[in-house]
Design an enzyme around this catalytic site. Structure first.
Site, PDB file in Angstrom:
ATOM      1  N   GLY A  42       4.641   4.411   3.162  1.00  0.00           N
ATOM      2  CA  GLY A  42       4.006   2.905   2.213  1.00  0.00           C
ATOM      3  C   GLY A  42       3.996   1.879   3.312  1.00  0.00           C
ATOM      4  N   LYS A  43       3.277   0.590   3.054  1.00  0.00           N
ATOM      5  CA  LYS A  43       3.717  -0.676   4.075  1.00  0.00           C
ATOM      6  C   LYS A  43       3.229  -1.966   2.973  1.00  0.00           C
ATOM      7  CE  LYS A  43       5.195  -1.549   8.301  1.00  0.00           C
ATOM      8  NZ  LYS A  43       5.179  -0.433   8.872  1.00  0.00           N
ATOM      9  N   GLY A  44       3.900  -3.262   3.325  1.00  0.00           N
ATOM     10  CA  GLY A  44       3.632  -3.930   2.688  1.00  0.00           C
ATOM     11  C   GLY A  44       3.744  -5.081   3.392  1.00  0.00           C
ATOM     12  N   VAL A  69       0.403  -0.879  -0.324  1.00  0.00           N
ATOM     13  CA  VAL A  69      -0.010   0.104  -0.704  1.00  0.00           C
ATOM     14  C   VAL A  69       1.063   1.555   0.204  1.00  0.00           C
ATOM     15  CG1 VAL A  69      -2.003   1.331   1.540  1.00  0.00           C
ATOM     16  CG2 VAL A  69      -1.892  -1.365   1.374  1.00  0.00           C
TER      17      VAL A  69
END
Ligand code: NAD
Length: 419
Positions: free
Chosen positions: A108-110, A63
């Site tokens: 962001g992050k994943g 994201v």
């Protein structure tokens, strides 16, 4: 293992904090609408082969919440409880975290819904490389820069960097941070989040007239963040009365032997079986008689059910999102001070920024330089948060969000709307 039972949306809780600050900033409805939606959410399949030959498919996420202040920035979580909702909340927090310490990044992050403990090193490498390959077009030093989070390691970042570099046919260390030193990592990165937790705690203790020597500290979570913060508290003379990990907690009112606990956890990969204190549960740890409580494991552990029983005067959010908005209200009513996650654990992303800058210059700093600059960034921005807090008579969390939102909105307005 992190709990997978999350009845209420993590992102929903995260937005509640944003709305409170947005109200005080008198933010217009259109800007709020933009800031409460992620810029981009990517979901994809990760097929891979087990060592047994069997084919499996995991789900991967990235994201990219905001690009207003720069490339997206945030970790990758490998955990069975990973969902789009959780990754979105974490990406949302990264946006404010990067802004509150004034880094030139968005958020962001994943994540991958998997249990890394059950994967062999070869399986982990294949999952990581496929995850990275799926993201080649959308990550990069000027696009989105991942990093480690729960369940991911410097080795995983090295595999990510290698896969990306092979695809674009160019050595690109700045595509991820949290790498081993041998492949462009920064000195001080491993300790940075725990160091930031301890620096912000010591600064706030001073503000509250508490002396570190003999102050009773309880820490939940004994991984990267929790164990390093605990060691630094002990180095400053604090008495560590409680520690815990996923296997349970340990209590000693006279103080635990932190060095012994760290050595034990390193050898046994958890605290399970540790004999240095009285056994307690994780729920009991949060309610121990202590001066400082540091939740450094997972989200939503301080809730309406236990907030009234917390005995600490100061709660420091080493983890992301450990306090629900209901618990936060109770803490405010009870005069318990909370150092919010977006500041307390921002040491990690700050040194990630230093790593990215060093990679791009091909020139690496001494550890003392990294640590001095980290202390300076946290001190400068914590001072500003305190100023907003006293000027507007709001808790530190609201002040931190106000400062961060204001910085993001100013960047958005300068850039203008491309529509
Ligand atoms: P980690 O995987 O190194 O450690 C997690 C720790 O939490 C382990 O000791 C684990 O046993 C414990 N734990 C897991 N489930 C638990 C439970 N149900 N009850 C009690 N303890 C439990 O992870 P980490 O990097 O230390 O991250 C911890 C938190 O800090 C996460 O919220 C993460 O998002 C946040 N954080 C990490 C960094 C970083 O640089 N590592 C930066 C910012 C924020």
């Amino acid at each position: 293992m992190l709990s997978t039972a999350r009845e209420v949306s993590v992102f929903g809780d995260a937005i509640a904090y944003f709305n409170e600050a947005a109200e005080l900033l008198d933010l217009d409805a259109g800007t709020r609408r933009i800031l409460t939606k992620p810029s981009r959410q990517i979901i994809f399949s990760i097929p891979f082969q087990r060592d047994s030959g069997e084919l499996e498919v995991y789900t991967g996420y990235r994201v990219q919440y905001s690009f207003a202040r720069g490339p997206a920035k945030g970790g990758v979580r490998f955990h069975p409880g990973v969902t789009l909702d959780e990754v979105t909340a974490l990406a949302f927090w990264m946006t404010w975290k990067c802004a509150v310490v004034d880094l030139p990044f968005g958020g962001g992050k994943g994540g991958v819904t998997c249990d890394p403990i059950k994967l062999s090193p070869g399986e982990l490498e294949r999952v990581t490389r496929r995850y990275a390959a799926e993201l080649v077009e959308v990550v990069g030093p000027d696009k989105d820069v991942p990093a480690p989070d729960v369940g991911t390691t410097p080795q995983i970042m090295a595999w990510f960097m290698d896969t990306y570099s092979m695809h674009i046919r160019q050595h690109t260390p700045g595509v991820v941070t949290g790498k081993p030193l041998e492949v462009g990592g920064s000195r001080g990165r491993v300790e940075a989040t725990g160091r930031g937790v301890s620096l912000t705690t010591l600064a706030q203790m001073k503000e509250m007239g508490m002396t570190p020597k003999g102050a009773r500290v309880a820490v939940q979570g004994f991984g990267n963040v929790g164990s390093i913060a605990t060691q630094m508290f002990a180095d400053h003379g604090c008495t560590i009365v409680g520690i815990s990990d996923v296997t349970g907690g340990y209590y000693n009112e006279k103080g635990l032997d932190v060095g012994g606990a760290i050595a034990y956890a390193q050898e046994h990969h958890s605290l399970d079986g540790y004999r240095g204190g009285e056994r307690i549960t994780n729920a009991q740890l949060l309610e121990l008689p202590c001066d400082v409580l540091v939740p450094a494991a997972l989200e939503k552990v301080l809730t309406a059910d236990n907030a009234a029983h917390v005995q600490a005067k100061l709660v420091v959010e080493g983890a992301n999102g450990p306090t629900t908005p209901e618990a936060d209200r109770i803490f405010n009513e009870r005069g318990i001070v909370v150092i919010p996650d977006i500041l307390a654990n921002a040491g990690g992303v700050t040194v990630s920024y230093f790593e990215w800058a060093q990679d791009r210059n091909g020139y690496f700093w001494k550890e003392s330089e990294v640590n001095d600059r980290l202390a300076d960034v946290l001190h400068t921005n914590f001072t500003e948060i305190r100023q907003v807090s006293s000027l507007r008579s709001v808790p530190l969390r609201t002040a931190a969000y106000m400062l961060a939102i204001d910085r993001v909105v100013k960047a958005m307005k300068m850039r203008g709307m491309y529509a």
